[in-house]
Design a protein around this motif. Structure first.
Motif, PDB file in Angstrom:
ATOM      1  N   MET A   1       0.695  -1.316   0.122  1.00  0.00           N
ATOM      2  CA  MET A   1      -0.022   0.071  -0.067  1.00  0.00           C
ATOM      3  C   MET A   1       0.846   1.481   0.042  1.00  0.00           C
ATOM      4  SD  MET A   1      -1.506   0.313   3.788  1.00  0.00           S
ATOM      5  CE  MET A   1      -2.402   1.454   3.540  1.00  0.00           C
ATOM      6  N   ARG A   2       0.212   2.515  -0.458  1.00  0.00           N
ATOM      7  CA  ARG A   2       1.081   3.584  -0.551  1.00  0.00           C
ATOM      8  C   ARG A   2       0.850   4.588   0.713  1.00  0.00           C
ATOM      9  NH1 ARG A   2       4.309   4.867  -4.106  1.00  0.00           N
ATOM     10  NH2 ARG A   2       4.934   7.024  -4.454  1.00  0.00           N
ATOM     11  N   LYS A   4       2.141   8.129   3.114  1.00  0.00           N
ATOM     12  CA  LYS A   4       2.735   9.246   2.851  1.00  0.00           C
ATOM     13  C   LYS A   4       3.255   9.784   4.283  1.00  0.00           C
ATOM     14  CE  LYS A   4      -0.013  12.802   2.334  1.00  0.00           C
ATOM     15  NZ  LYS A   4      -1.120  13.857   1.706  1.00  0.00           N
ATOM     16  N   SER A  22      -1.914   6.823   5.466  1.00  0.00           N
ATOM     17  CA  SER A  22      -2.406   6.400   4.048  1.00  0.00           C
ATOM     18  C   SER A  22      -2.225   7.291   2.877  1.00  0.00           C
ATOM     19  CB  SER A  22      -3.794   5.670   4.045  1.00  0.00           C
ATOM     20  OG  SER A  22      -4.176   5.272   2.650  1.00  0.00           O
ATOM     21  N   ALA A  23      -1.756   7.084   1.687  1.00  0.00           N
ATOM     22  CA  ALA A  23      -1.761   8.325   0.782  1.00  0.00           C
ATOM     23  C   ALA A  23      -3.100   8.457   0.098  1.00  0.00           C
ATOM     24  CB  ALA A  23      -0.434   7.654  -0.315  1.00  0.00           C
ATOM     25  N   ASP A  24      -4.047   7.401   0.232  1.00  0.00           N
ATOM     26  CA  ASP A  24      -5.413   7.538  -0.023  1.00  0.00           C
ATOM     27  C   ASP A  24      -6.302   7.671   1.026  1.00  0.00           C
ATOM     28  OD1 ASP A  24      -7.724   7.264  -1.132  1.00  0.00           O
ATOM     29  OD2 ASP A  24      -7.282   5.464  -2.556  1.00  0.00           O
ATOM     30  N   PRO A  25      -6.759   8.546   1.509  1.00  0.00           N
ATOM     31  CA  PRO A  25      -7.640   8.658   2.493  1.00  0.00           C
ATOM     32  C   PRO A  25      -8.715   7.731   2.461  1.00  0.00           C
ATOM     33  CG  PRO A  25      -7.421  11.027   1.587  1.00  0.00           C
ATOM     34  CD  PRO A  25      -6.613   9.869   0.528  1.00  0.00           C
ATOM     35  N   ALA A  26      -8.946   7.275   1.268  1.00  0.00           N
ATOM     36  CA  ALA A  26     -10.142   6.112   1.071  1.00  0.00           C
ATOM     37  C   ALA A  26      -9.627   4.759   1.520  1.00  0.00           C
ATOM     38  CB  ALA A  26     -10.809   6.339  -0.307  1.00  0.00           C
ATOM     39  N   VAL A  27      -8.318   4.653   1.663  1.00  0.00           N
ATOM     40  CA  VAL A  27      -7.859   3.221   2.010  1.00  0.00           C
ATOM     41  C   VAL A  27      -7.294   3.486   3.474  1.00  0.00           C
ATOM     42  CG1 VAL A  27      -6.166   1.554   1.310  1.00  0.00           C
ATOM     43  CG2 VAL A  27      -7.305   3.009  -0.518  1.00  0.00           C
ATOM     44  N   GLU A  92       5.964   9.999  -0.587  1.00  0.00           N
ATOM     45  CA  GLU A  92       5.180   8.867  -0.566  1.00  0.00           C
ATOM     46  C   GLU A  92       6.072   7.708  -0.863  1.00  0.00           C
ATOM     47  OE1 GLU A  92       1.845   9.408  -2.921  1.00  0.00           O
ATOM     48  OE2 GLU A  92       0.997  11.035  -2.052  1.00  0.00           O
ATOM     49  N   GLU A  94       5.587   2.898  -1.284  1.00  0.00           N
ATOM     50  CA  GLU A  94       5.170   1.835  -1.009  1.00  0.00           C
ATOM     51  C   GLU A  94       5.581   1.079   0.283  1.00  0.00           C
ATOM     52  OE1 GLU A  94       2.257   0.575  -2.961  1.00  0.00           O
ATOM     53  OE2 GLU A  94       2.513   2.343  -4.021  1.00  0.00           O
TER      54      GLU A  94
END
Ligand code: FES
Length: 320
Positions: A1-2, A4, A22-27, A92, A94
């Motif tokens: 997962m990515r 930040k 998480s780099a993606d707030p939805a994940v 960022e 992985e």
């Protein structure tokens, strides 16, 4: 997962902490348990890429981020220098989900937590969680001097009277009184220790002589100073499945040489503790330098931890 980097804090002149989100707030980040670590990708001075494992400092009860702390090693290979000098807030990269070889047993009646230096990282996670759960523990934390003690205020603020800080000023004779701390084992008491190899060795020796069962003594190493020794000779590794022959010079681990040859070998800690790299030895005799195998397994010489162990014979045939 990515992930930040959300924050970088200079905890001491030699320790920086990094908060990863998480780099993606939805994940959302996967949940972690006390004692877990993640492997962070680093770039070494020669441009090669590697990973470094860092324990998660925040307890599972504090969700949504992973706080790591990195001690800058003066004599290291460059991984900690990369973390200190190259990474910036907003960068960022992985990572895989956290792994844990240092789990806090949930059914202990009481815990003794021992940390030396940057070994405080998983230990503070454990102490913080035990405070949240109102479970009985004592924490012993040693450093050379107060200004070099990372998370000192967090330890004192969260653990209060449960914590005892030790400062030896560089003189081991003034260090933690492990004989007193480990004097008496009683059913339900577990000790967790993280720090330099000499601290782990001392806890293992003293707990053993004081009658602690092995199952009540848990440890995590940050480095393994025995992995390379002055009189090591080059070793030839034959990989049974591919027939590949890998020549390994002293100073390089057998595991790294095998990985560099393009072989997909399992590993995690790279300090001889987790057993992920354990490999069957088909011919030749290893020199064991790990903390994973027990005395009987070492004597049998049927397997070895390739991340730290070496060879008595000039050639080893491995089941790889
Ligand atoms: S990678 Fe953990 S023991 Fe070798």
């Amino acid at each position: 997962m990515r992930v930040k980097i959300a924050a970088i804090v200079e905890e001491t002149p030699l320790v920086k902490s990094f908060d990863l989100v998480s780099a993606d707030p939805a994940v959302p980040l996967p949940a972690h348990t006390c004692g877990a670590h993640i492997a962070v990708p680093v770039v070494l001075p020669d441009g090669s890429r590697d990973t470094r494992s860092y324990s998660i400092v925040n307890p599972p009860a504090y969700r949504g981020f992973y706080r790591l702390a990195v001690h800058r090693e003066r004599e290291g290979k460059g991984g900690s220098a990369y973390m200190h000098e190259q990474l910036r807030v907003g960068d960022e990269f992985e990572i895989d989900a956290p792994k844990n070889h240092f789990e806090l047993v949930s059914n202990a009646a009481e815990y003794i937590l021992i940390a030396g230096g940057i070994g405080i990282t998983p230990i503070l996670c454990m102490a913080s969680q035990l405070v949240v759960e109102a479970r009985p523990f004592t924490l012993h934390y040693a450093a050379r001097q107060p200004e070099l003690m990372a998370f000192r205020n967090d330890v004192l603020g969260r653990c209060g009277e449960h914590a005892r800080l030790w400062f030896d000023g560089g003189d081991p004779a003034k260090g933690m009184d492990l004989n007193e701390i480990l004097r008496e084992w009683r059913p339900g008491l577990h000790v967790y220790v993280c720090g330099p190899a000499r601290l782990i060795d001392a806890v293992l020796a003293i707990s053993g002589s004081c009658g602690w069962p092995e199952t009540a003594v848990h440890f995590e190493l940050f480095s393994n100073p025995t992995a390379t020794q002055e009189d090591d000779q080059p070793v030839e590794i034959v990989l049974q499945h591919s027939g590949l022959v890998v020549k390994v010079p002293p100073g390089k681990s057998i595991l790294d040489a095998v990985l560099d040859a393009g072989v997909d070998a399992d590993f995690d800690c790279k300090v001889g503790e987790c057993g992920s790299c354990l490999t069957t030895v088909l011919e030749g005799t290893p020199i064991h330098r790990d903390y994973y195998l027990n005395g009987r397994e070492r004597a049998e010489n049927k397997s070895m931890c390739t991340c730290v162990s070496w060879a008595k014979t000039s050639r080893l045939v491995l089941d790889l």
